[in-house]
Design a protein around this motif. Structure first.
Motif, PDB file in Angstrom:
ATOM      1  N   ASN A  87       0.825  -1.213   0.000  1.00  0.00           N
ATOM      2  CA  ASN A  87       0.000   0.000   0.000  1.00  0.00           C
ATOM      3  C   ASN A  87       0.858   1.261   0.000  1.00  0.00           C
ATOM      4  OD1 ASN A  87      -2.618  -1.334   0.103  1.00  0.00           O
ATOM      5  ND2 ASN A  87      -1.945  -2.021   2.109  1.00  0.00           N
ATOM      6  N   THR A  88       1.778   1.290  -0.934  1.00  0.00           N
ATOM      7  CA  THR A  88       2.790   2.338  -0.995  1.00  0.00           C
ATOM      8  C   THR A  88       2.904   2.860  -2.418  1.00  0.00           C
ATOM      9  OG1 THR A  88       4.001   1.191   0.748  1.00  0.00           O
ATOM     10  CG2 THR A  88       5.230   2.808  -0.475  1.00  0.00           C
ATOM     11  N   ASP A  89       3.515   4.015  -2.555  1.00  0.00           N
ATOM     12  CA  ASP A  89       3.889   4.570  -3.849  1.00  0.00           C
ATOM     13  C   ASP A  89       5.208   5.307  -3.633  1.00  0.00           C
ATOM     14  OD1 ASP A  89       3.892   5.370  -6.486  1.00  0.00           O
ATOM     15  OD2 ASP A  89       1.922   6.295  -6.424  1.00  0.00           O
ATOM     16  N   LEU A  90       5.791   5.797  -4.711  1.00  0.00           N
ATOM     17  CA  LEU A  90       7.072   6.498  -4.627  1.00  0.00           C
ATOM     18  C   LEU A  90       6.985   7.859  -5.288  1.00  0.00           C
ATOM     19  CD1 LEU A  90       9.539   3.725  -5.844  1.00  0.00           C
ATOM     20  CD2 LEU A  90       9.228   4.479  -3.498  1.00  0.00           C
ATOM     21  N   ASN A  91       7.597   8.851  -4.675  1.00  0.00           N
ATOM     22  CA  ASN A  91       7.966  10.067  -5.389  1.00  0.00           C
ATOM     23  C   ASN A  91       9.300   9.731  -6.027  1.00  0.00           C
ATOM     24  OD1 ASN A  91       5.823  11.712  -4.696  1.00  0.00           O
ATOM     25  ND2 ASN A  91       6.850  12.538  -2.908  1.00  0.00           N
ATOM     26  N   ILE A  92       9.443   9.993  -7.305  1.00  0.00           N
ATOM     27  CA  ILE A  92      10.661   9.588  -8.008  1.00  0.00           C
ATOM     28  C   ILE A  92      11.837  10.513  -7.703  1.00  0.00           C
ATOM     29  CG2 ILE A  92      11.684   9.224 -10.299  1.00  0.00           C
ATOM     30  CD1 ILE A  92       9.778   7.007  -9.418  1.00  0.00           C
ATOM     31  N   GLU A  93      11.655  11.809  -7.724  1.00  0.00           N
ATOM     32  CA  GLU A  93      12.761  12.740  -7.487  1.00  0.00           C
ATOM     33  C   GLU A  93      12.449  13.629  -6.307  1.00  0.00           C
ATOM     34  OE1 GLU A  93      15.667  12.968  -9.276  1.00  0.00           O
ATOM     35  OE2 GLU A  93      15.112  11.342 -10.586  1.00  0.00           O
ATOM     36  N   PRO A  94      12.953  13.488  -5.169  1.00  0.00           N
ATOM     37  CA  PRO A  94      13.778  12.398  -4.648  1.00  0.00           C
ATOM     38  C   PRO A  94      12.890  11.204  -4.294  1.00  0.00           C
ATOM     39  CG  PRO A  94      13.340  13.953  -2.891  1.00  0.00           C
ATOM     40  CD  PRO A  94      12.698  14.504  -4.144  1.00  0.00           C
ATOM     41  N   ILE A  95      13.517  10.054  -4.131  1.00  0.00           N
ATOM     42  CA  ILE A  95      12.777   8.841  -3.782  1.00  0.00           C
ATOM     43  C   ILE A  95      12.270   8.970  -2.349  1.00  0.00           C
ATOM     44  CG2 ILE A  95      12.949   6.361  -3.355  1.00  0.00           C
ATOM     45  CD1 ILE A  95      12.932   6.869  -6.275  1.00  0.00           C
ATOM     46  N   ILE A  96      10.948   9.029  -2.227  1.00  0.00           N
ATOM     47  CA  ILE A  96      10.295   9.086  -0.917  1.00  0.00           C
ATOM     48  C   ILE A  96       9.076   8.175  -0.969  1.00  0.00           C
ATOM     49  CG2 ILE A  96       9.062  10.545   0.727  1.00  0.00           C
ATOM     50  CD1 ILE A  96      10.659  12.922  -0.365  1.00  0.00           C
ATOM     51  N   PHE A  97       8.949   7.319   0.032  1.00  0.00           N
ATOM     52  CA  PHE A  97       7.772   6.461   0.123  1.00  0.00           C
ATOM     53  C   PHE A  97       6.578   7.283   0.592  1.00  0.00           C
ATOM     54  CE2 PHE A  97      11.197   3.347   0.591  1.00  0.00           C
ATOM     55  CZ  PHE A  97      10.776   2.364  -0.287  1.00  0.00           C
TER      56      PHE A  97
END
Length: 180
Positions: A56-66
């Motif tokens: 149940n997660t996603d990522l911000n790509i720049e910067p990598i943040i859960f």
């Protein structure tokens, strides 16, 4: 009489064409994903490695943040004294297996981040490959699950570049969260 026969023939033809054009109502079964558990990728000498996942997660790509989201995120991390490499995979939450291909890779559902302060590295981007995953413990809750992933990722400076690298990982991934 002749007109009725022609009308009936046309009506019969239209019905037959309609019946032949209807789509199959049964959903097509996806081929079963299989991964051989032998020959797992070894951690390089003098390196530390971890293979984890969270749900149940996603990522911000720049910067990598859960952040909270709709994916099961797998990540592998290899750290040596000189460099580190992290690979993130955004897989679907549903199901006991999954498969990602080139389209998913180009849509940044697979992301490689390399860091080497003393190196002069060419920035590489994800170009092609695949990721296959199987839950080896489907009857257990997520916080006790064990997944097997096979990852082949082709990276390069761009599509036309001859400078390419292939990253291959086959490893067990373990949960990095607690439900119970």
């Amino acid at each position: 009489m002749k007109k009725k026969s022609i009308h009936l023939l046309i009506l019969l033809t239209v019905i037959l064409i309609n019946l032949s054009c209807t789509k199959d109502k049964e959903p097509q079964k996806q081929p079963k994903i299989e991964i051989d558990e032998k020959n797992l990728t070894a951690c390089p000498e003098k390196a530390t490695c971890q293979y984890l996942f969270t749900e149940n997660t996603d990522l911000n790509i720049e910067p990598i943040i859960f952040k909270t989201g709709n994916y099961r995120v797998f990540w592998s991390e290899v750290q040596t004294p000189d460099m580190s490499a992290k690979l993130y995979i955004k897989a679907p939450m549903q199901g006991k297996d999954f498969s990602l291909g080139k389209t998913d890779i180009l849509e940044e559902r697979v992301k490689l981040i390399r860091s080497c302060p003393a190196c002069s590295m060419i920035p590489l981007k994800e170009l092609d490959g695949y990721v296959k995953g199987i839950n080896l413990t489907p009857d257990k809750p997520g916080d006790q699950a064990k997944w097997l992933l096979e990852i082949k990722l082709i990276v390069g400076a761009d599509e036309e570049s001859y400078e390419r690298d292939t990253i291959y990982i086959k490893q067990h991934f373990y949960p990095n969260f607690v439900y119970n």
